[in-house]
Write an enzyme that holds these catalytic residues in place. Structure first.
Site, mmCIF file in Angstrom:
data_model
loop_
_atom_site.group_PDB
_atom_site.id
_atom_site.type_symbol
_atom_site.label_atom_id
_atom_site.label_comp_id
_atom_site.label_asym_id
_atom_site.label_seq_id
_atom_site.Cartn_x
_atom_site.Cartn_y
_atom_site.Cartn_z
ATOM 1 N NE ARG A 79 69.284 18.142 -30.027
ATOM 2 C CZ ARG A 79 70.022 19.237 -30.116
ATOM 3 N NH1 ARG A 79 71.253 19.162 -30.602
ATOM 4 N NH2 ARG A 79 69.550 20.406 -29.736
ATOM 5 C CB THR B 46 76.816 22.517 -35.639
ATOM 6 O OG1 THR B 46 76.498 23.826 -36.134
ATOM 7 C CG2 THR B 46 75.835 22.175 -34.559
ATOM 8 C CD GLU C 226 73.630 19.757 -28.602
ATOM 9 O OE1 GLU C 226 73.224 20.819 -29.120
ATOM 10 O OE2 GLU C 226 74.745 19.281 -28.830
#
Length: 674
Positions: free
Chosen positions: A160, A467, A504
């Site tokens: 991440r 995604t 993000e």
């Protein structure tokens, strides 16, 4: 609104399948070096030849795939691109499923040549960076769930993105302490949205532990495709075609040169596109490892410069530095593994909420005999789920999202209640939450979160976006479920080195406090924003309760709706006995503690509007849910599910695969016809 959607929709399926077959053929012609005319960057190709017949890892023209753009639900994660039915695929020992035919073929060839599931994931991700840049790439992040067949160990790999060291809790809310105005042109398209990428670091970490083929070799297919060119796939073309999108692209000269024609119009489907800049980036990483991307050098400096650019004063820059890149670390984490009936289900732990939320939905549903409410009609597209079955899954989703929204964030910064995900997933708590569900009436929303005393609040719902997902099984028995993202479609609209940078950090709450209490998912330096990505592995349980053989893997793109997509697929397979393709193809349904969805793109859903009624009132499933008190949307869904299930066929253990008919993906492997 469409009238008689399933009849008119089906009439378009053959045409759309032929169109996709032509697109795949053109894409393969370029990727395999079969076009010797040296098409220039963005030149329209000649009419492609008929697609080849499939044998092994080759593609065929019968895979189907969405090519007609349909209006999506407002705020949907990505553009909806229809529905084209697909057939169930069977393989003997290895299988690859991705959301694009070319990336699936590259992954399949890696598996065929003796590579592991992780090897295939590396190669496929690099190709996806080319053919699905709106969804994922090396400028974003990824979560990987890995099953090692020899040790029977499941490992969660966290790639991440992270907030820069110079960020404060108001990083997304305003420009500075002295200039308390919103970032320009907005948080998503400013440099403030860009997190330090994690995809290459997490792939390198997983490959170092589970790879078999040399790292360098895994980049060769993508480098060849980037240099030789590929035909723009339908979803990519749809993603860059809107007027607002084009205007946003034009701000960045590198993006404009790549995605737009010289006259400023978007490049069309089947246009041959080359990406020499990305080929150069891939070559550097292939030869120098991920350090070529993260350590001080031309790639890292270009990333930092792009994040800090102001585009002539129109854009608020980010504060990412070379040190942020150099200090980034992918992490191994213990997976969230819970039991569900006769199975063990393992998902991604925080900073993803996916593993906990899917586990909660299943844990709540375990208190009901869900098998007693199967689909009322069964067909290759999954059939029509029953009203009671969908109602129970939706109510479990409402309760799971309530806990997710309040309690789940990056546990390196904010602990879960009780310091463990077990607090949210233990059987007594699940039974208590299940007792709040009625079979005859929908609960009032929003459903309350569980009461665990004085703990930090999480944020209000934060939208999540683009995604992609990969499901991979190798001939050694290893399995990878990998969900990878750049957040919104086309990320932050910042491009460098041939790849897009993520947005993000907008998965954080821009508000650091609510009612004077700190928000769990607020921005903090080095913190990872909460995600809903839910790559999932399922195993049978032995008689003694220990982990048995691999049974299933699944996952999906779809932003915060991922949790609903994955849950319905697991329920379809484990409770209702659907095969992998049926479970994936089945109507997308669920609820997020705000409203329920019944995917209107499915051929069995009637979205027409009766006089004086609402869209979908003519559909028996939608009408039945509304009669129970649910607020139901019938917007078109953009899931990109895939599933691989191990099953017994003809007395032998085989792999059964399914790819989402709502996207371009295909299933390949050492296939056979049972």
């Amino acid at each position: 609104m469409r009238q008689q959607p399933h009849a008119s929709f089906r009439s378009n399926i053959p045409q759309r399948s032929r169109l996709l077959g032509a697109a795949v053929a053109a894409l393969m012609l370029a990727a395999c070096g079969g076009d010797d005319d040296d098409h220039h960057h963005g030149e329209k190709p000649p009419e492609p030849p008929p697609p080849p017949v499939a044998t092994g890892c080759e593609l065929n023209g019968s895979t189907g795939g969405p090519v007609v753009v349909l209006p999506g639900e407002p705020g949907a994660p990505e553009v909806a691109t229809g529905y084209a039915p697909k057939n169930t695929v069977y393989a003997k020992t290895y299988m690859a499923v991705t959301n694009n035919p070319l990336s699936t073929q590259v992954a399949c060839n890696i598996l065929k040549d003796g590579g592991t599931a992780v090897d295939a994931a590396v190669a496929a991700q690099m190709v996806l960076n080319l053919v699905e840049p709106q969804s994922s790439g090396i400028g974003g992040g990824a979560f990987i769930m890995h099953y090692d067949a020899q040790s029977k160990r499941v490992t969660a790999y966290d790639g991440r993105e992270t907030a820069p060291a110079g960020a404060d809790e108001n990083y997304l809310q305003w420009k500075s302490a002295t200039d308390q105005t919103a970032p320009a042109p907005n948080a998503v398209r400013s440099g403030r949205s860009i997190g330090t990428p994690g995809t290459l670091r997490v792939l390198e970490l997983a490959h170092g532990e589970h790879g078999k083929l040399p790292w360098k070799d895994l980049f060769a297919p993508a480098i060849r495709i980037a240099n030789d060119g590929f035909a723009i796939p339908p979803r990519m073309a749809a993603s860059i075609s809107g007027a607002t999108t084009v205007a946003n692209i034009q701000r960045d000269p590198e993006m404009a040169a790549y995605f737009l024609n010289p006259d400023g119009t978007p490049r069309a489907v089947n246009t041959i596109l080359k990406n020499p800049a990305l080929a150069q980036t891939f070559t550097a990483v292939a030869e120098g490892g991920a350090d070529a991307f993260y350590k001080d050098g031309p790639i890292a400096r270009a990333i930092v410069d792009k994040i800090q650019t102001t585009y002539g004063g129109s854009t608020t820059p980010g504060v990412t530095t070379l040190a942020d890149l150099a200090n980034y670390q992918a992490k191994k984490r213990e997976p969230v593994c819970t039991t569900y009936r006769g199975y063990e289900v393992c998902g991604m732990p925080p900073p993803s909420s996916g593993g906990i939320a899917v586990g909660q939905i299943l844990g709540i549903l375990e208190n009901f005999d869900l098998a007693a409410y199967p689909p009322t009609v069964r067909d290759q597209n999954g059939g029509r789920p029953s009203v009671t079955g969908v109602h129970l899954v939706a109510e479990a989703g409402n309760l799971a999202y309530a806990d997710r929204n309040k309690y789940v964030a990056d546990t390196d910064f904010v602990p879960l209640p009780g310091g463990s995900w077990n607090t949210l997933l233990n059987k007594p708590y699940m039974a208590q939450r299940a007792s709040m569900i009625s079979l005859t009436r929908a609960m009032t929303l929003p459903a309350p979160a569980g009461n665990f005393g004085s703990v930090p609040l999480a944020s209000p719902l934060v939208p999540e976006h683009g995604t992609t997902h990969l499901s991979l099984a190798d001939k050694y028995g290893n399995v990878v479920a990998m969900t990878t993202t750049i957040e919104a479609g086309l990320g932050s609209y910042h491009m460098t080195g041939g790849f897009l940078l993520n947005n993000e950090l907008t998965d954080f709450s821009a508000q650091p406090t609510v009612g004077g209490e700190p928000v769990a998912n607020r921005v903090q330096p080095g913190k990872r924003p909460r995600s809903s990505m839910a790559p999932t592995l399922v195993f049978k349980r032995n008689a003694d309760g220990s982990r048995g053989e691999f049974a299933m893997t699944t996952g999906s793109p779809g932003g915060a709706t991922i949790i609903q997509y994955v849950a319905k697929t697991i329920v379809g397979a484990l409770d209702w006995g659907l095969d992998a393709q049926q479970a994936v193809s089945m109507i997308d349904f669920g609820s997020n503690n705000v409203s329920a969805i019944v995917g209107g793109e499915h051929p069995m859903v009637d979205t027409s509007t009766p006089s004086g009624g609402l869209p979908g009132d003519n559909d028996p499933l939608v009408r039945g849910l509304r009669d129970l008190g649910h607020t139901v949307s019938v917007g078109n869904q953009s899931s990109g599910l895939s599933a691989i299930i191990r099953a017994t066929v003809g007395g032998s253990q085989v792999l059964v695969g399914g790819a989402d008919p709502r996207r371009e993906g295909v299933v390949l492997g050492d296939t056979f016809t049972p």
